[in-house]
Design an enzyme around this catalytic site. Structure first.
Site, PDB file in Angstrom:
ATOM      1  CB  SER A 173     -29.879  38.021 -54.440  1.00 36.44           C
ATOM      2  OG  SER A 173     -29.188  38.931 -55.209  1.00 36.44           O
ATOM      3  CG  HIS A 209     -27.005  40.446 -50.737  1.00 36.91           C
ATOM      4  ND1 HIS A 209     -28.242  40.787 -50.260  1.00 36.91           N
ATOM      5  CD2 HIS A 209     -27.111  40.444 -52.085  1.00 36.91           C
ATOM      6  CE1 HIS A 209     -29.061  40.971 -51.282  1.00 36.91           C
ATOM      7  NE2 HIS A 209     -28.405  40.765 -52.391  1.00 36.91           N
ATOM      8  CD  GLU A 252     -29.410  40.978 -46.496  1.00 36.71           C
ATOM      9  OE1 GLU A 252     -30.492  41.032 -45.892  1.00 36.71           O
ATOM     10  OE2 GLU A 252     -29.296  40.473 -47.623  1.00 36.71           O
ATOM     11  CG  ASN A 306     -32.927  40.179 -52.055  1.00 40.54           C
ATOM     12  OD1 ASN A 306     -33.255  41.360 -52.069  1.00 40.54           O
ATOM     13  ND2 ASN A 306     -31.883  39.722 -52.700  1.00 40.54           N
TER      14      ASN A 306
HETATM   15  N1  NAD Z   1     -29.384  43.306 -59.560  1.00 42.09           N
HETATM   16  C1  NAD Z   1     -29.508  43.516 -58.276  1.00 42.09           C
HETATM   17  O1  NAD Z   1     -30.269  44.404 -57.865  1.00 42.09           O
HETATM   18  C2  NAD Z   1     -28.717  42.690 -57.294  1.00 42.09           C
HETATM   19  C3  NAD Z   1     -28.604  43.142 -55.972  1.00 42.09           C
HETATM   20  C4  NAD Z   1     -27.806  42.427 -55.080  1.00 42.09           C
HETATM   21  C5  NAD Z   1     -27.173  41.267 -55.500  1.00 42.09           C
HETATM   22  N2  NAD Z   1     -27.330  40.835 -56.783  1.00 42.09           N
HETATM   23  C6  NAD Z   1     -26.600  39.606 -57.175  1.00 42.09           C
HETATM   24  O2  NAD Z   1     -25.423  40.013 -57.833  1.00 42.09           O
HETATM   25  C7  NAD Z   1     -25.063  39.038 -58.796  1.00 42.09           C
HETATM   26  C8  NAD Z   1     -24.926  39.716 -60.163  1.00 42.09           C
HETATM   27  O3  NAD Z   1     -26.187  40.237 -60.543  1.00 42.09           O
HETATM   28  P1  NAD Z   1     -26.347  41.427 -61.591  1.00 42.09           P
HETATM   29  O4  NAD Z   1     -27.720  41.916 -61.476  1.00 42.09           O
HETATM   30  O5  NAD Z   1     -25.209  42.371 -61.419  1.00 42.09           O
HETATM   31  O6  NAD Z   1     -26.185  40.602 -62.957  1.00 42.09           O
HETATM   32  P2  NAD Z   1     -25.854  41.155 -64.424  1.00 42.09           P
HETATM   33  O7  NAD Z   1     -26.440  40.191 -65.364  1.00 42.09           O
HETATM   34  O8  NAD Z   1     -26.230  42.593 -64.528  1.00 42.09           O
HETATM   35  O9  NAD Z   1     -24.246  41.074 -64.477  1.00 42.09           O
HETATM   36  C9  NAD Z   1     -23.522  39.879 -64.452  1.00 42.09           C
HETATM   37  C10 NAD Z   1     -22.162  40.117 -65.129  1.00 42.09           C
HETATM   38  O10 NAD Z   1     -21.368  38.955 -64.953  1.00 42.09           O
HETATM   39  C11 NAD Z   1     -20.611  38.765 -66.134  1.00 42.09           C
HETATM   40  N3  NAD Z   1     -20.150  37.372 -66.217  1.00 42.09           N
HETATM   41  C12 NAD Z   1     -20.843  36.272 -66.568  1.00 42.09           C
HETATM   42  N4  NAD Z   1     -20.050  35.185 -66.533  1.00 42.09           N
HETATM   43  C13 NAD Z   1     -18.823  35.603 -66.128  1.00 42.09           C
HETATM   44  C14 NAD Z   1     -17.574  34.953 -65.915  1.00 42.09           C
HETATM   45  N5  NAD Z   1     -17.434  33.646 -66.099  1.00 42.09           N
HETATM   46  N6  NAD Z   1     -16.514  35.694 -65.533  1.00 42.09           N
HETATM   47  C15 NAD Z   1     -16.632  37.023 -65.357  1.00 42.09           C
HETATM   48  N7  NAD Z   1     -17.803  37.694 -65.544  1.00 42.09           N
HETATM   49  C16 NAD Z   1     -18.887  36.996 -65.926  1.00 42.09           C
HETATM   50  C17 NAD Z   1     -21.589  39.142 -67.239  1.00 42.09           C
HETATM   51  O11 NAD Z   1     -20.892  39.463 -68.425  1.00 42.09           O
HETATM   52  C18 NAD Z   1     -22.294  40.345 -66.625  1.00 42.09           C
HETATM   53  O12 NAD Z   1     -21.668  41.559 -66.949  1.00 42.09           O
HETATM   54  C19 NAD Z   1     -26.124  37.966 -58.756  1.00 42.09           C
HETATM   55  O13 NAD Z   1     -25.698  36.926 -57.914  1.00 42.09           O
HETATM   56  C20 NAD Z   1     -27.308  38.696 -58.148  1.00 42.09           C
HETATM   57  O14 NAD Z   1     -28.200  37.849 -57.500  1.00 42.09           O
HETATM   58  C21 NAD Z   1     -28.071  41.529 -57.692  1.00 42.09           C
END
Ligand code: NAD
Length: 594
Positions: free
Chosen positions: A121, A142, A154, A192
């Site tokens: 993000s 994204h 995005e 964002n």
């Molecule tokens: N939460 C949101 O609203 C949102 C929206 C758009 C983008 N994002 C982006 O998406 C990405 C993930 O965010 P999220 O909110 O889903 O995080 P989250 O913490 O909910 O999930 C992350 C997952 O990654 C897994 N993980 C960690 N290390 C790993 C590895 N080495 N191999 C495989 N899996 C692994 C974890 O176990 C976890 O299940 C981030 O870059 C975030 O910025 C988040």
């Protein structure tokens, strides 16, 4: 010809990853979903199954559709499972070193022609790409939360991403039924960059006890038509993720203090209050991962929510503009006796005419019977003298937005009105305390900030000054309930809740166009399709009026002296040029030819 993707891999099945797997599998692609451990894999798989079961329960997906979709997904631990896929989307936590490590490994594991995409993000896609030997095949994809629902993606190209890769990913977005905007690699991209300053500011309001979580969320939903309030959205995003995004944006985006994460966020993350995913964030949820909010110790008791104020029967409304007319209508329809005071019979006649027109529209639309209309009109008496307010129980002032005029009016009301009357101002930008101290009864003075059009908008901000008594606030809130409006109580600061949160975001959108990062059209798309906003910022600016928006932004800047609140020069120039928005057929867009 764009490349055909047959199989994709998704790394990380958290809030975003689980949804992204669903998006791909729904479009008929085979997906390999990988996690770091068996436990995490199990958790991710159940999140996804839960989401699919909800879709089936709501009739949005058949049970067979769900089973077929799940058959296309292979769950695995470790990146080695991704050797054959055409594309990988990484969705692990928002840490640069972690993402770089994963990309370096993916580079070794994946076949040479595979495209590697990150769902980051806020981190630099370029910095992630250089961890691989194929930075020209690395791109940002994204998605928005919840990924299966939000239409926007995005697509982030770096300076080395090859054009073919961009074209292939754009075509893939279309196949997924998504709308893409392609942009360059800047902190927070479009949505964002515009969203997180607002979310952080909303958290700072909670931290300062400026208003409650429920009131802040209700204000943004009812005042701006947003699908969720900012605190509920923080819970959906995840506070840990939100913290990392803010922190990165602060460091990458020019150290704008508005992106420095509010300390409360870090405290909550440390305490394990991560939002929906942990079952508790700003709100408490039925269980981890559930969207169902349950009552907790901060939930307001519903006992105070009932009953019409017994001490208010007759209401004075001062003013003859749009707001005054709407407010007269609202009170009269709700059964209050109304005394309208304007500056002359001619003005009263006009207000009366506009009131009748509006009520007639209600009759035509079937929202009001003719008897109700006539009864409402019959409840209003018309006067050109403030002396007629000597026996009212509440006065709502909606005269011109000039402090000297309002102060003089409050001084007169102080002399004319009986003791104990609630004196309210509808000001949207002036300090309510200024009106209060123009009287000898500041404890009885309150802000009642209605939104335009008052008969339609369901929100009223009840503004308490440092001198307003509890009884006055309670009466004002009870009056709002009797009007079937949602009262949100807040402190007496510039912009109250809604404008304070809304206008800096609009101003930021203008700055983004000014910096040539994106276009008004793409930004409007991004906010509507990525965040579910009913209007994009430029559509809204043109409706509100650029002059009005500039004036509000200036007030916020002058009161808070926050450098990031300084009005965008482009906004000032457009106002100077007379491009004021829809009212003159020209603002950010030209309406004369439409
Ligand atoms: N939460 C949101 O609203 C949102 C929206 C758009 C983008 N994002 C982006 O998406 C990405 C993930 O965010 P999220 O909110 O889903 O995080 P989250 O913490 O909910 O999930 C992350 C997952 O990654 C897994 N993980 C960690 N290390 C790993 C590895 N080495 N191999 C495989 N899996 C692994 C974890 O176990 C976890 O299940 C981030 O870059 C975030 O910025 C988040």
């Amino acid at each position: 010809m764009a490349r055909e993707f047959g199989s994709v891999g998704v790394v990380g099945l958290g809030t975003m990853g689980a949804g992204i797997v669903e998006v791909f599998a729904r479009s008929g692609l085979s997906v390999t979903a990988v996690e770091i451990s068996d436990a995490a894999l199990h958790r991710g798989e159940s999140t996804m199954r839960g989401s699919l079961d909800r879709a089936v329960a709501k009739g949005k997906l058949s049970a067979e559709g769900r089973d077929a979709l799940l058959e296309r997904v292979t769950f695995a631990v470790g990146l080695d499972a991704l050797g054959d896929v055409d594309l990988v989307i990484e969705a692990v936590p928002e840490h640069l070193d972690l993402k770089q490590r994963i990309f370096a490994e993916l580079d070794k594991v994946c076949k040479p022609e595979a495209i590697l995409a990150t769902n980051t993000s806020s981190l630099s896609v370029t910095e992630i790409s250089v961890a691989t030997g194929r930075p020209n095949q690395v791109i940002g994809m994204h998605f928005f939360n919840p990924a299966p629902i939000m239409k926007l993606v995005e697509v982030v190209r770096t300076v080395v991403t090859s054009q073919d890769v961009v074209t292939d990913i754009e075509a893939l977005c279309e196949r997924l039924g998504k709308v893409d905007v392609t942009i360059t690699d800047r902190a927070g991209f479009i949505a964002n960059a515009l969203l997180f300053g607002y979310l952080n500011q909303a958290v700072s309001m909670v931290e300062a006890k400026y208003a409650t979580r429920e009131d802040i969320d209700a204000a943004m939903k009812l005042g701006c038509g947003l699908p969720m309030g900012p605190l509920a959205l923080m819970d959906l995003i995840g506070l840990d993720t939100a913290y990392e995004i803010l922190d990165t944006m602060y460091r990458r985006g020019g150290r704008d203090r508005r992106h420095a994460p509010v300390p409360l966020i870090k405290q909550m993350v440390t305490a394990g209050l991560l939002g929906r995913k942990s079952g508790r964030g700003f709100y408490t949820y039925e269980k981890p991962g559930s969207p169902v909010v349950v009552a907790d110790e901060l939930t307001p008791s519903s006992t105070a929510e009932h009953g019409r104020p017994t001490n208010i029967a007759k209401v004075g409304v001062v003013g003859s503009g749009t707001m005054a007319t709407g407010i007269i209508e609202v009170f009269a329809k709700a059964g209050f006796e109304v005394v309208s005071v304007t500056r002359g019979a001619e003005k009263s006649a006009k207000v009366c005419e506009r009131l009748k027109t509006s009520l007639n529209k209600g009759v035509v639309r079937g929202k009001l019977t003719e008897q109700d209309r006539d009864a409402a009109i019959g409840r209003v008496t018309w006067s050109a003298s403030l002396d007629h307010l000597s026996d009212v129980d509440l006065v709502v002032e909606a005269v011109v937005e000039e402090l000297s005029v309002k102060k003089a009016l409050f001084a007169s009301l102080d002399e004319i009105c009986k003791p104990g009357v609630v004196l309210a101002t509808t000001t949207s930008s002036l300090p309510v305390i200024e009106c209060a101290v123009a009287t000898e009864r500041p404890a009885d003075v309150v802000g009642l900030h209605f939104f335009n059009p008052a008969p339609v908008m369901g929100l009223v901000e009840v503004v308490r000054t440092i001198r307003t008594s509890d009884a006055t606030v309670q009466t004002a809130a009870a009056v709002c309930r009797a009007l079937a409006k949602h009262a949100v109580v807040c402190a007496d600061r510039s912009g109250f809740v809604v404008n304070a949160l809304l206008f800096p975001y609009l101003n930021d959108a203008v700055k983004m166009v000014e910096a040539s990062y994106s276009t008004a059209d793409d930004i409007d798309y991004a906010m509507k399709l990525g965040c579910g906003y009913p209007m994009g910022p430029f559509e809204l600016l043109d409706v509100v009026g650029l002059d009005v928006s500039l004036a509000i932004q200036r007030e916020l800047y002058l009161e808070l002296r926050e450098p990031g609140f300084a009005p965008a020069p482009l906004l000032e120039h457009l106002v100077t040029a007379g491009y004021l928005g829809r009212k003159v057929s020209r603002g950010f867009r030209d309406y004369s030819k439409r």
